[in-house]
Design a protein around this motif. Structure first.
Motif, PDB file in Angstrom:
ATOM      1  N   GLN A 425      44.661  45.751  51.709  1.00 52.52           N
ATOM      2  CA  GLN A 425      43.299  45.981  51.219  1.00 52.52           C
ATOM      3  C   GLN A 425      43.170  45.498  49.773  1.00 52.52           C
ATOM      4  O   GLN A 425      44.162  45.225  49.105  1.00 52.52           O
ATOM      5  CB  GLN A 425      42.963  47.471  51.337  1.00 52.52           C
ATOM      6  N   GLN A 426      41.942  45.387  49.300  1.00 57.07           N
ATOM      7  CA  GLN A 426      41.685  44.833  47.975  1.00 57.07           C
ATOM      8  C   GLN A 426      41.393  45.927  46.946  1.00 57.07           C
ATOM      9  O   GLN A 426      40.899  47.001  47.293  1.00 57.07           O
ATOM     10  CB  GLN A 426      40.519  43.843  48.032  1.00 57.07           C
ATOM     11  N   SER A 525      31.744  28.948  37.551  1.00 54.58           N
ATOM     12  CA  SER A 525      33.117  29.430  37.725  1.00 54.58           C
ATOM     13  C   SER A 525      33.142  30.860  38.246  1.00 54.58           C
ATOM     14  O   SER A 525      34.016  31.228  39.034  1.00 54.58           O
ATOM     15  CB  SER A 525      33.902  29.321  36.419  1.00 54.58           C
ATOM     16  N   HIS A 526      32.172  31.685  37.839  1.00 57.47           N
ATOM     17  CA  HIS A 526      32.125  33.055  38.344  1.00 57.47           C
ATOM     18  C   HIS A 526      31.822  33.067  39.843  1.00 57.47           C
ATOM     19  O   HIS A 526      32.336  33.915  40.586  1.00 57.47           O
ATOM     20  CB  HIS A 526      31.091  33.880  37.579  1.00 57.47           C
ATOM     21  N   ASP A 527      31.005  32.112  40.304  1.00 54.31           N
ATOM     22  CA  ASP A 527      30.724  32.005  41.741  1.00 54.31           C
ATOM     23  C   ASP A 527      32.005  31.756  42.522  1.00 54.31           C
ATOM     24  O   ASP A 527      32.253  32.366  43.567  1.00 54.31           O
ATOM     25  CB  ASP A 527      29.763  30.841  42.011  1.00 54.31           C
ATOM     26  N   ARG A 528      32.813  30.820  42.019  1.00 49.85           N
ATOM     27  CA  ARG A 528      34.041  30.458  42.733  1.00 49.85           C
ATOM     28  C   ARG A 528      35.022  31.620  42.787  1.00 49.85           C
ATOM     29  O   ARG A 528      35.646  31.875  43.827  1.00 49.85           O
ATOM     30  CB  ARG A 528      34.678  29.238  42.068  1.00 49.85           C
ATOM     31  N   PHE A 533      37.581  35.685  46.120  1.00 51.07           N
ATOM     32  CA  PHE A 533      38.007  37.079  46.278  1.00 51.07           C
ATOM     33  C   PHE A 533      37.391  37.674  47.539  1.00 51.07           C
ATOM     34  O   PHE A 533      38.065  38.390  48.295  1.00 51.07           O
ATOM     35  CB  PHE A 533      37.591  37.886  45.046  1.00 51.07           C
ATOM     36  N   ARG A 534      36.116  37.363  47.792  1.00 55.84           N
ATOM     37  CA  ARG A 534      35.445  37.870  48.990  1.00 55.84           C
ATOM     38  C   ARG A 534      36.112  37.341  50.265  1.00 55.84           C
ATOM     39  O   ARG A 534      36.166  38.022  51.285  1.00 55.84           O
ATOM     40  CB  ARG A 534      33.965  37.487  48.953  1.00 55.84           C
ATOM     41  N   GLU A 535      36.637  36.118  50.196  1.00 59.94           N
ATOM     42  CA  GLU A 535      37.308  35.516  51.351  1.00 59.94           C
ATOM     43  C   GLU A 535      38.747  36.005  51.520  1.00 59.94           C
ATOM     44  O   GLU A 535      39.439  35.583  52.444  1.00 59.94           O
ATOM     45  CB  GLU A 535      37.301  33.992  51.210  1.00 59.94           C
ATOM     46  N   GLY A 536      39.210  36.876  50.624  1.00 60.94           N
ATOM     47  CA  GLY A 536      40.538  37.456  50.765  1.00 60.94           C
ATOM     48  C   GLY A 536      41.655  36.633  50.161  1.00 60.94           C
ATOM     49  O   GLY A 536      42.827  36.841  50.490  1.00 60.94           O
ATOM     50  N   ARG A 537      41.333  35.711  49.231  1.00 61.70           N
ATOM     51  CA  ARG A 537      42.369  34.877  48.627  1.00 61.70           C
ATOM     52  C   ARG A 537      43.055  35.558  47.449  1.00 61.70           C
ATOM     53  O   ARG A 537      43.917  34.970  46.812  1.00 61.70           O
ATOM     54  CB  ARG A 537      41.774  33.542  48.177  1.00 61.70           C
ATOM     55  N   LEU A 553      31.437  43.675  48.006  1.00 62.82           N
ATOM     56  CA  LEU A 553      32.776  43.168  48.325  1.00 62.82           C
ATOM     57  C   LEU A 553      33.394  44.094  49.369  1.00 62.82           C
ATOM     58  O   LEU A 553      34.077  45.075  49.026  1.00 62.82           O
ATOM     59  CB  LEU A 553      33.635  43.116  47.054  1.00 62.82           C
ATOM     60  N   PRO A 554      33.161  43.817  50.651  1.00 64.40           N
ATOM     61  CA  PRO A 554      33.557  44.759  51.715  1.00 64.40           C
ATOM     62  C   PRO A 554      35.046  45.041  51.784  1.00 64.40           C
ATOM     63  O   PRO A 554      35.453  46.075  52.317  1.00 64.40           O
ATOM     64  CB  PRO A 554      33.073  44.057  52.994  1.00 64.40           C
ATOM     65  N   GLY A 555      35.893  44.130  51.271  1.00 62.06           N
ATOM     66  CA  GLY A 555      37.337  44.339  51.368  1.00 62.06           C
ATOM     67  C   GLY A 555      37.897  45.302  50.354  1.00 62.06           C
ATOM     68  O   GLY A 555      39.057  45.714  50.449  1.00 62.06           O
ATOM     69  N   VAL A 556      37.089  45.711  49.360  1.00 63.70           N
ATOM     70  CA  VAL A 556      37.575  46.578  48.282  1.00 63.70           C
ATOM     71  C   VAL A 556      37.562  48.037  48.741  1.00 63.70           C
ATOM     72  O   VAL A 556      36.514  48.570  49.118  1.00 63.70           O
ATOM     73  CB  VAL A 556      36.718  46.415  47.013  1.00 63.70           C
ATOM     74  N   THR A 557      38.725  48.677  48.687  1.00 69.01           N
ATOM     75  CA  THR A 557      38.822  50.096  49.066  1.00 69.01           C
ATOM     76  C   THR A 557      39.279  50.976  47.911  1.00 69.01           C
ATOM     77  O   THR A 557      39.257  52.195  48.021  1.00 69.01           O
ATOM     78  CB  THR A 557      39.803  50.273  50.240  1.00 69.01           C
TER      79      THR A 557
END
Length: 736
Positions: A425-426, A525-528, A533-537, A553-557
């Motif tokens: 998880q993130q 750069s903030h977009d990238r 991060f949203r894509e899980g990289r 950011l759904p992956g953040v727990t």
């Protein structure tokens, strides 16, 4: 125009004594090209200045009248409504009309003009002998008909032929070229969105109320108070769709560009080319193209940051201020306007609906909604899809220190980070302070290394340089103290760079991103960073207030607030409010996906009411306590504050000017206006300018403004005023 006509012109000179409309003759050879909003060059005294045409008249008020020298840009730089807005701003914020217009006017044609491109079109079939074309030529001709406007190279590639084939068709007259304007789209890659989500019962009630406001076609203002993750953005988009369906225009504002990017993608996915973008990170050409697309009515939906409030829309039906509590909505350079006030002024002109949304509304806004006199309160108390709010754990850093833990992470937070990483998880780690160490101090003589141009300590960065975050000055970290020669230079305090270093040391397997003012210097750069991060990289995102609000950011727990005290201890009556808002907002980034979230708040002041209210996610509890204190101490919203800032290169002259202004305020003053100062602000010098300030307080805004205006008018004639820059901030958000 008649044989002899006159233009009404506002001269671009920021002095109150010349803040009026001047009359100039329009030479006959300029009459056909001149229109309201045009930028011109005019004689003014012994020099020539630029100015803006704001109207015409058949007779001049004075005689003789000088003529306009030349037209600098014939395209309108503003609409009549925006000129009226500039006049309103001049009275509201005690600036000149010329200063207000500088916020409003269109990008200059000279540096941001349109870009042209040669395109190829097919001559229609009745005029072309298809039988005379080879198979390759016919293929190229058909492709040009299907996709007009391609360049020679593009057409050849699309048709699968060589550029020579295209050239021969141009020679035959079967294809023709034409010059066209290329629209620079700053966000061309956004894909269409999925089907509309189902609304919750609370969302439907809120939207029904907004729909009724849109139907009334008069100004109505709503406060949308929704907890984090409750679906406020979907309400904005549904309201915008309803506005466009009525033939009107919509303006959606966010406080920072980081948030603008996420909202832009959501709106463009749903509304496509109807959306125009305005913010300061656009290229000059992109900004030029977007401004004139809006002006021409080609983009009835505008999304942007603070400056987008001046978008040249001409039939506004809806204005949205997302995260309305954010201090970023206040312009910190003259004219120091409030985006919310400007938005409400435009809504009054057009009879538009205003939606101000937040999970942590500003106290003034919420108080106005409770009485019902100013705003109508709409509440969203549940997250969409029934997701629970994250659980919150407070860690007392005093106990960590007593236990021998001197690291930036408490034992509990470090354990939770390890646990989330094992589960794939993130994690978000938040600290509202960039750099590595906030101060470098000599332990022998006690001297701090400070900026030569500002009265502020330099921040150490991990590239070995000391930097000033006010003027940009930098220098290498010296080997010895410049004052005493000692080598005992120690670094104190913690910034996001140190958090990143500590994170990589403790969790070497984790992929770590950092998002702050040092990492987003390049365009988009903030977009990238956020997209990756949203894509899980990455597993861990470290950042300042850029990551504290609005992001989905759904992956953040897990969210870790490394030090909740950075805003709490500031010398500012709003410190508790800012602390509550930041903790509540950053906590809302956790648990927005299928896995429940958790928040860990580290602090030396766990008993403080703002931190307790944020931990309990209880806005009402904080509102009652803070409003009671504000009433007792006479702070806004129970009074109005104004800050007068004076800046000068010579400190003795500046001090005399500040005292002279104080004396003038005493002469023209009112018993309802309290004057404090002059005194040096917390940062007494910035960019080689010494600074002094006076703070005015009154229960009556109009009385305070009138006293201040009269004193400033008299101050312009005082000798000590020379070479001293004066700026006025009504309802200041910062006092540094």
């Amino acid at each position: 125009m008649p044989e002899r006509c006159y233009a009404e012109i506002v001269v671009d000179l920021p002095l109150s004594r010349v803040d009026q409309v001047y009359h100039y003759g329009v030479p006959k050879h300029l009459q056909a090209e001149l229109c309201p909003g045009a930028r011109v060059l005019v004689p003014f005294g012994r020099r020539e200045l630029s100015g803006y045409v704001v109207g015409f008249r058949s007779h001049a008020a004075v005689d003789p009248v000088k003529d306009i020298v030349k037209i600098l840009d014939s395209r309108p730089a503003f609409t009549p409504e925006l000129y009226a807005l500039a006049r309103w701003m001049a009275g509201r914020y005690l600036c000149t009309t010329a200063q207000a217009l500088q916020c409003i006017v269109a990008p200059s044609r000279s540096s941001r003009g349109p870009r042209f491109e040669e395109g190829i079109w097919a001559v229609p079939a009745p005029l072309t002998d298809e039988a005379s074309l080879t198979p390759k030529q016919r293929r190229a001709w058909l492709t040009a008909g299907e996709r007009p406007g391609l360049t020679r190279t593009q057409l050849a590639a699309q048709a699968g032929v060589t550029p020579g084939v295209v050239s021969r068709l141009l020679d035959k007259g079967v294809l023709t070229t034409s010059r066209r304007v290329v629209v620079r789209d700053p966000y061309p890659e956004v894909a269409a969105g999925a089907e509309l989500p189902r609304l919750t019962a609370e969302q439907m009630v809120a939207l029904e109320n907004i729909e009724r406001g849109l139907q009334s076609e008069r100004r109505e203002m709503f406060l949308l108070h929704g907890i984090t993750g409750s679906g406020k953005t979907e309400i904005y988009m549904r309201a915008a769709a309803s506005t466009l369906a009525r033939g009107r225009e919509a303006l959606v504002l966010v406080p920072e560009i980081t948030l603008a990017s996420q909202l832009i993608h959501q709106f463009k996915a749903r509304f496509g080319s109807l959306v125009a973008i305005l913010h300061s990170r656009l290229g000059a050409g992109e900004r030029y193209d977007e401004w004139y697309r809006i002006f021409r009515g080609e983009a009835p939906l505008v999304v942007g940051a603070r400056s987008a409030v001046f978008a040249p829309l001409q039939n506004i039906g809806l204005i949205v201020l997302d995260e309305e509590h954010e201090p970023s909505y206040k312009q910190e350079e003259s004219p120091r306007y409030s985006t919310g006030e400007v938005a409400r002024a435009r809504a009054a002109f057009f009879g538009a609906v205003v939606i101000q949304g937040s999970a942590t509304p500003a106290l003034r806004t919420y108080a106005g909604a409770l009485t019902g006199n100013r705003y109508r309160l709409l509440k969203l108390t549940r997250r969409v899809d029934g997701r629970a709010l994250p659980s919150v754990r407070v860690v007392d850093l005093r106990e960590e220190l007593q236990a021998g833990n001197r690291h930036v992470f408490s034992r509990y937070l470090a354990g939770k980070i390890s646990e989330r990483l094992r589960e794939g998880q993130q994690v978000i780690l938040f600290l509202n302070r960039r750099g590595y160490a906030t101060i470098v101090l000599c332990r022998a003589c006690g001297e701090a290394l400070c900026c030569y141009h500002c009265a502020i300590s330099l921040t150490y960065h991990n590239d070995g340089f000391l930097r000033c975050h006010y003027c940009g000055y930098r220098r290498p970290l010296p080997d010895a103290c410049p004052e005493c020669g000692s080598t005992q230079l120690n670094r104190f305090g913690t910034g996001t760079q140190r958090i990143e270093e500590e994170t990589r040391r403790l969790f070497p397997q984790a992929r770590v991103f950092r998002l702050d003012g040092d990492t987003v210097t390049r365009k988009r750069s903030h977009d990238r960073v956020l997209a990756e991060f949203r894509e899980g990289r990455a597993d861990i995102l470290i950042g300042t207030q850029m990551i504290a609000k609005g992001l989905d950011l759904p992956g953040v727990t897990l969210v870790g607030v490394v030090n909740a005290d950075t805003t709490l201890l500031l010398p500012d009556y709003q410190a508790a409010e800012r602390t509550f808002q930041l903790i509540t907002q950053v906590a809302g980034r956790a648990g927005r996906g299928p896995v429940p979230g958790e928040v860990v708040v580290q602090t030396y002041r766990p008993e403080h009411y703002s931190i307790q209210a944020a931990v309990n996610q209880d806005y009402a509890q904080f509102f009652i306590r803070e409003m009671s204190l504000r009433r007792e101490l006479g702070y806004p919203p129970f009074t109005t504050l104004a800050r007068v800032l004076l800046r000068g290169k010579r400190e003795p002259q500046l001090q005399r000017a500040a005292r002279d202004l104080r004396d003038l305020l005493a002469v023209v003053g009112d018993e309802q206006v309290q004057v404090m100062g002059p005194a040096a602000p917390p940062v007494s010098k910035i960019k080689d300018y010494f600074r002094r300030q006076l703070i005015l307080k009154s229960p009556k805004r109009k009385v305070l403004r009138n006293v201040l205006r009269e004193a400033l008018d008299r101050f312009e004639g005082i000798k000590s005023r020379d070479r001293v820059v004066v700026s006025v901030d009504m309802d200041p958000r910062h006092f540094t």
